[in-house]
Each structure stands twice: as C-alpha cells, then as structure tokens.
Design an enzyme around this catalytic site. Structure first.
Site, PDB file in Angstrom:
ATOM      1  N   ASP A 212      71.974   2.496   3.890  1.00 13.30           N
ATOM      2  CA  ASP A 212      72.457   3.218   5.054  1.00 13.30           C
ATOM      3  C   ASP A 212      71.828   2.639   6.326  1.00 13.30           C
ATOM      4  OD1 ASP A 212      73.883   5.852   5.992  1.00 13.30           O
ATOM      5  OD2 ASP A 212      71.858   6.053   6.800  1.00 13.30           O
ATOM      6  N   ASP A 338      82.538   5.959  -1.282  1.00 11.10           N
ATOM      7  CA  ASP A 338      81.651   6.358  -0.183  1.00 11.10           C
ATOM      8  C   ASP A 338      82.445   7.041   0.928  1.00 11.10           C
ATOM      9  OD1 ASP A 338      79.760   6.441   1.919  1.00 11.10           O
ATOM     10  OD2 ASP A 338      78.763   4.644   1.160  1.00 11.10           O
ATOM     11  N   HIS A 366      77.897   7.624  -1.512  1.00 11.92           N
ATOM     12  CA  HIS A 366      76.967   7.026  -0.541  1.00 11.92           C
ATOM     13  C   HIS A 366      75.524   7.031  -1.043  1.00 11.92           C
ATOM     14  CE1 HIS A 366      75.835   5.445   3.303  1.00 11.92           C
ATOM     15  NE2 HIS A 366      75.002   6.446   3.551  1.00 11.92           N
TER      16      HIS A 366
END
Length: 389
Positions: A212, A338, A366
């Site tokens: 991320d 995701d 995710h």
C-alpha cells in the site's frame, strides 16, 4: 445415542414368502440407508474436527492479542520507542500440545485461506538454500493505517524457512508512540526504516517488501540506500515515478473508487481552515474496502489495531533518480480482488514504471497477508531465489 446404535443393528430377517426381487430391493435399501447414516457419521466427525481446529486457531489469535497488548502496555508506561524487529503478533509454538499440532500438507481436505499456518517442512523441501541467496533478510513495511502486526502470518512462514524477518512500525503506527497528527514529512514517517538501513553492516543487504502506502516508503529508502537493498517488492503498493506523490497516483483513477472516497474521514487537528493532518477509514466499510476476501478473525484484529494515516507524507512528491532508485531490482505483486487499489490503478503504475517482473495473486484482496498468506509466501520465496546475475 439412538441414531448411532441404529447404525450397527443387524437387518431384520426377511420372510420367505416375499418375492426374491423384493428381498434384493430391501437389502439394497438397507445398504443405501447404512451408507447414508455412515456419511452422516463421517460428517459429524469432520465437523467435530473442524470445531477443534477453530478452537485452536482462536487460542493462537488470543495469544497474539495478549502479546501485542503486553508490548503496547510497556510502551505506553515506559515511554520512548521500543526496538521492534519482529511483529508483536508472534506465534508461540511451544504452547500447543502434540494433540493440537498444525495439520500436515498430506491432509485429504482441500486447504482454505483460513487454515492454520503451514509446517516448516512444507517449504523447506522446495529447494530453498539460504547459503545460495544474496540475502536471507526480509524487511516488511506496512501500508497506511496498518502496523507490523499485519505481517504475523508472513513472519511465521518465512522464519520457519530460516529467513530473518524484520517487521517495522513506521512513525505513529502500531506501537510507535509518535503523534500521527504531528508528522510533517515522508522522511519523518519512514525514519524507523531508514534508521535500520543506516545501521546495516557494510556489504549486508535486505529485501524490502512494501504494502500500500509502504510502496512510497520503500521507494524513498531505495533512493537513499540503494547499495543496501537487494530487491524491492511492491505488494498492491504505490509504485511512483519521479516527481509523483501517492495522492497523484490515486487521483488518476479517483472516479473509479467511490468506496475509498466514502471510507475516508479527514482529521483537522490544526483547524478546518488548515489542511488535514491525518486520514481515518470508516470502520464499517473496512471489510468491503480492504478485507473482502480475508478471514473474519483477521478483520477483527485489523479493526482494533489500525490507526490514522498521516496526511503530509501522502502529499509529498518523491525525488527518484535512475542512479539510485533505478539501480534496485523491482518486482510487483498484483492483488486481483483489490477494492482499495483497483487493478486499473495497479496496471497504470506498472505501465508507467515497468518492474523486472509482475506477479498476480488470484483471489487476494488488498490485504494478501490475510487473504492469501501461503500464496504470498511462495511468491516471496521465488523472488528471494532469483539470481543476482
């Protein structure tokens, strides 16, 4: 007990006056009924075994939570920052009896993403020779709002293979005590990472894994310490180009992610007339946004462990050079289910700055360290084995 006893009751004798065909039909029906009852019995046994497995998993997760709470308590009462080269969510192997040992891969039952972690021999037999690797040290960098705790499955799997694993809490994250609303730059946010890289002995290298927003963090470190990084792995992460910020990357496809926009809650510690100091995520939307394929137990862990994301580092544009950042070998792992960084955004980043190789995690949301821990582990092993020549 009445149903169980009926399984072993001998069939009643058939009267001779009944036709043979009926007698055969009766025997067939009796056999079929016995088989049905047997299937019910087997299902009960499997259900009982499943309940025991779930109880064992509950006990392990409870140990993780207690360990993390103990570390956090010492942190809050002792002040300062604790050295943290392992996740607080460690597995305690010595606490389980032989009866409750984790299942072996020879089980006839198909493996689920919620299964307990794998045994060491299952990957040691795949030919991973640590002495042949450029480095056996992974450094795991969490994403925005997460902490070192999110890597607990990955840490256990890699350590069982003999790797050294360092999971870092960035500034204001996990058990790091810095006020998240006071973080004014990316360099301040990633200081726990740069401190570790700075202290590495000359000639020693690591494999960085950024998830991320952690992608922007490892990019910053790659520019500063290229000689200390063997490989960089971007896991559903912000892989930026020179002069780009994480906010720029998300803005490219902003219209396609209404869920992210709905989940964001901006915090204005310095007043509404000033820019936000941090971003929170609506906890009621966490499952749909981040954990749509993850086990419920990991979602519960995340819901009580996630913290705010500092806003200033998200706005900061990176300065990346070919001589430094460009000299580090990069790999990208796509997460196909995701909802936070959709595939269109991931593909755009890959096309803008192509890495050496792209991997795909089918069925991963995710948070692939929750939803696909074994598959992620296998990819990390494969990347570690790639020769430097």
């Amino acid at each position: 007990m009445g149903n169980l006893c009926s399984l072993f009751t001998p069939p009643r004798p058939v009267k001779k006056r009944k036709p043979i065909t009926k007698r055969q039909s009766s025997i067939g029906a009796s056999s079929s009924g016995s088989g049905l009852n047997s299937n019910r019995w087997n299902n009960r046994v499997r259900s009982s075994s499943s309940r025991r497995d779930n109880k064992f998993e509950d006990a392990v997760i409870q140990e993780h939570a207690l360990a993390a709470a103990a570390v956090l308590f010492r942190q809050q009462n002792g002040g300062g920052s604790l050295p943290f080269d392992r996740s607080a969510s460690q597995r305690y192997q010595g606490s389980c009896s032989k009866k409750n040992q984790l299942p072996r891969s020879s089980s006839s039952r198909s493996r689920s993403s919620t299964d307990p972690l794998l045994q060491p021999h299952q990957f040691l037999n795949q030919g991973v020779k640590l002495d042949d690797l450029e480095t056996n040290h992974f450094v795991l960098i969490h994403g925005g709002g997460f902490g070192a705790w999110c890597w607990y499955k990955t840490i256990a799997l890699l350590e069982e293979d003999g790797f050294k694993v360092t999971a870092i809490d960035l500034a204001g994250c996990g058990i790091n005590s810095i006020n998240i609303n006071g973080i004014a730059s990316l360099s301040q946010y990633v200081k726990p990472l740069t401190d570790i890289l700075e202290k590495l002995p000359i000639g020693e290298k690591v494999i960085l894994v950024g998830h991320d927003f952690g992608g922007a963090c490892i990019s910053y470190a790659m520019e500063m310490f290229p000689s200390k990084i063997s490989k960089a792995v971007f896991l559903a992460a912000a892989m930026l180009t020179n002069g780009q910020s994480t906010l720029d990357m998300f803005s490219l496809k902003a219209g396609q992610n209404d869920l992210m926009r709905k989940a964001q809650i901006f915090i204005y510690t310095n007043g509404n007339e000033n820019p936000p100091t941090a971003i929170d995520l609506d906890k009621s939307l966490l499952r749909d946004l981040l954990f749509n394929q993850s086990p419920s137990k990991d979602i519960a862990l995340a819901s009580v462990s996630m913290r705010s994301i500092p806003f200033a580092p998200v706005l900061e544009k990176l300065s990346l050079s070919d001589a430094n950042y460009g000299s580090v070998r990069r790999y990208y792992i796509e997460t196909l289910e995701d909802n936070a960084i959709p595939m269109t955004v991931q593909e755009n980043m890959i096309n803008s700055s192509p890495p050496e190789k792209v991997y795909r995690l089918k069925g991963a949301d995710h948070a692939p360290f929750f939803s696909k821990p074994q598959a992620l582990h296998k990819l990390l092993l494969e990347i570690a084995r790639i020769s430097s020549t």
